[in-house]
Design an enzyme around this catalytic site. Structure first.
Site, PDB file in Angstrom:
ATOM      1  N   GLY A  52       0.784  -1.231   0.000  1.00  0.00           N
ATOM      2  CA  GLY A  52       0.000   0.000   0.000  1.00  0.00           C
ATOM      3  C   GLY A  52       0.815   1.279   0.000  1.00  0.00           C
ATOM      4  O   GLY A  52       0.386   2.284   0.557  1.00  0.00           O
ATOM      5  N   SER A  53       1.969   1.282  -0.658  1.00  0.00           N
ATOM      6  CA  SER A  53       2.776   2.515  -0.685  1.00  0.00           C
ATOM      7  C   SER A  53       2.074   3.607  -1.500  1.00  0.00           C
ATOM      8  O   SER A  53       2.136   4.792  -1.145  1.00  0.00           O
ATOM      9  CB  SER A  53       4.187   2.254  -1.212  1.00  0.00           C
ATOM     10  OG  SER A  53       4.161   1.871  -2.571  1.00  0.00           O
ATOM     11  N   ASN A  54       1.366   3.237  -2.559  1.00  0.00           N
ATOM     12  CA  ASN A  54       0.589   4.229  -3.309  1.00  0.00           C
ATOM     13  C   ASN A  54      -0.599   4.730  -2.493  1.00  0.00           C
ATOM     14  O   ASN A  54      -0.948   5.909  -2.559  1.00  0.00           O
ATOM     15  CB  ASN A  54       0.112   3.659  -4.649  1.00  0.00           C
ATOM     16  CG  ASN A  54       1.135   3.874  -5.754  1.00  0.00           C
ATOM     17  OD1 ASN A  54       1.623   4.972  -5.959  1.00  0.00           O
ATOM     18  ND2 ASN A  54       1.471   2.804  -6.456  1.00  0.00           N
ATOM     19  N   MET A  95      -4.548  -6.530  -6.890  1.00  0.00           N
ATOM     20  CA  MET A  95      -4.092  -7.590  -7.795  1.00  0.00           C
ATOM     21  C   MET A  95      -5.222  -8.508  -8.280  1.00  0.00           C
ATOM     22  O   MET A  95      -5.064  -9.711  -8.396  1.00  0.00           O
ATOM     23  CB  MET A  95      -2.994  -8.425  -7.113  1.00  0.00           C
ATOM     24  CG  MET A  95      -1.811  -7.608  -6.616  1.00  0.00           C
ATOM     25  SD  MET A  95      -1.165  -6.418  -7.808  1.00  0.00           S
ATOM     26  CE  MET A  95      -0.170  -7.488  -8.834  1.00  0.00           C
ATOM     27  N   ARG A  96      -6.380  -7.917  -8.523  1.00  0.00           N
ATOM     28  CA  ARG A  96      -7.511  -8.683  -9.060  1.00  0.00           C
ATOM     29  C   ARG A  96      -8.040  -7.988 -10.310  1.00  0.00           C
ATOM     30  O   ARG A  96      -8.014  -6.761 -10.386  1.00  0.00           O
ATOM     31  CB  ARG A  96      -8.659  -8.731  -8.057  1.00  0.00           C
ATOM     32  CG  ARG A  96      -8.295  -9.309  -6.727  1.00  0.00           C
ATOM     33  CD  ARG A  96      -8.635 -10.766  -6.631  1.00  0.00           C
ATOM     34  NE  ARG A  96      -8.107 -11.302  -5.385  1.00  0.00           N
ATOM     35  CZ  ARG A  96      -7.893 -12.574  -5.167  1.00  0.00           C
ATOM     36  NH1 ARG A  96      -8.152 -13.451  -6.107  1.00  0.00           N
ATOM     37  NH2 ARG A  96      -7.414 -12.987  -4.034  1.00  0.00           N
ATOM     38  N   ASN A 150      -6.657   3.067 -12.538  1.00  0.00           N
ATOM     39  CA  ASN A 150      -5.573   2.173 -12.128  1.00  0.00           C
ATOM     40  C   ASN A 150      -4.235   2.818 -12.468  1.00  0.00           C
ATOM     41  O   ASN A 150      -4.135   3.621 -13.392  1.00  0.00           O
ATOM     42  CB  ASN A 150      -5.706   0.831 -12.859  1.00  0.00           C
ATOM     43  CG  ASN A 150      -4.648  -0.170 -12.418  1.00  0.00           C
ATOM     44  OD1 ASN A 150      -4.348  -0.296 -11.240  1.00  0.00           O
ATOM     45  ND2 ASN A 150      -4.070  -0.885 -13.369  1.00  0.00           N
ATOM     46  N   HIS A 174      -0.238   1.810 -13.448  1.00  0.00           N
ATOM     47  CA  HIS A 174       0.543   0.671 -13.945  1.00  0.00           C
ATOM     48  C   HIS A 174       2.000   1.099 -14.159  1.00  0.00           C
ATOM     49  O   HIS A 174       2.259   2.144 -14.742  1.00  0.00           O
ATOM     50  CB  HIS A 174      -0.052   0.146 -15.259  1.00  0.00           C
ATOM     51  CG  HIS A 174       0.657  -1.069 -15.757  1.00  0.00           C
ATOM     52  ND1 HIS A 174       0.458  -2.311 -15.201  1.00  0.00           N
ATOM     53  CD2 HIS A 174       1.603  -1.224 -16.712  1.00  0.00           C
ATOM     54  CE1 HIS A 174       1.250  -3.180 -15.814  1.00  0.00           C
ATOM     55  NE2 HIS A 174       1.951  -2.545 -16.733  1.00  0.00           N
TER      56      HIS A 174
END
Length: 196
Positions: free
Chosen positions: A11-13, A89-90, A106, A108
């Protein structure tokens, strides 16, 4: 603008977004964090920030569809306007995508359409490309195929290790994501004030 953050791991973002909201750099409220992994460190971050957290793995639901419907029910109760995937990650299915059209974004770690999927940084490194970067995009039914909102490029130095590339990519993520979220929040708030 009410935000929901989806995360599966460290969870760094998420932390970068929490910090930006606290600093007044994002004109929005983080209403909740949705996590599919009960052991994820992001849950600690949510607790420390006093943010409501919903933890549910698809394995604990009768079906994938039922799992998404539980999440939608939770998001509706929190009046969520924008879903922000931050290391989630889903792959999202039709239920969530149809309920929140063009309201799920999202981040990336590559310059899409190059190197989609789980290992964007490693794939770029292994390919020996001279530049990579970060992409923020709307989520659709594909894997990292949605409309691109923003990209930031990074020149890869030939002497960098994979870890150095990862660190540089994460630095870009932590500055770019809050800026894009603020831009979307600003547009949302302006639209809201036009409606009144």
């Amino acid at each position: 603008m009410n935000l929901a953050l989806f995360a599966s791991g460290n969870g760094s973002n998420v932390q970068a977004i929490i910090d930006a909201v606290k600093a007044g750099k994002i004109a929005g409220n983080i209403k909740c964090i949705v996590c599919d992994n009960s052991k994820a460190y992001v849950i600690n971050r949510a607790k420390e920030a006093g943010i409501d957290t919903f933890i549910l793995s698809p394995k604990d639901s009768p079906s994938r569809q039922a799992w998404e419907l539980e999440i939608i029910k939770y998001l509706k109760a929190h009046k969520v306007d924008l879903i922000i995937l931050a290391g989630f990650m889903r792959i999202l299915g039709a239920n969530l995508l149809n309920h929140y059209p063009k309201k799920i974004i999202n981040i990336h770690p590559s310059l899409l359409p190059a190197f989609p999927g789980r290992q964007g940084i490693q794939d770029a490194y292994n390919a020996g490309v001279k530049e990579s970067g970060v992409t923020i995009h709307y989520v659709d039914e594909g894997i990292d195929t949605g409309e691109i909102i923003a990209q930031k490029r990074l020149q890869i130095q030939p002497e960098w290790t994979l870890e150095e590339l990862e660190n540089n990519i994460h630095q870009i993520e932590h500055s770019l994501y809050p800026k894009v979220i603020q831009q979307l929040a600003k547009e949302f708030n302006e639209k809201g004030s036009n409606v009144k």
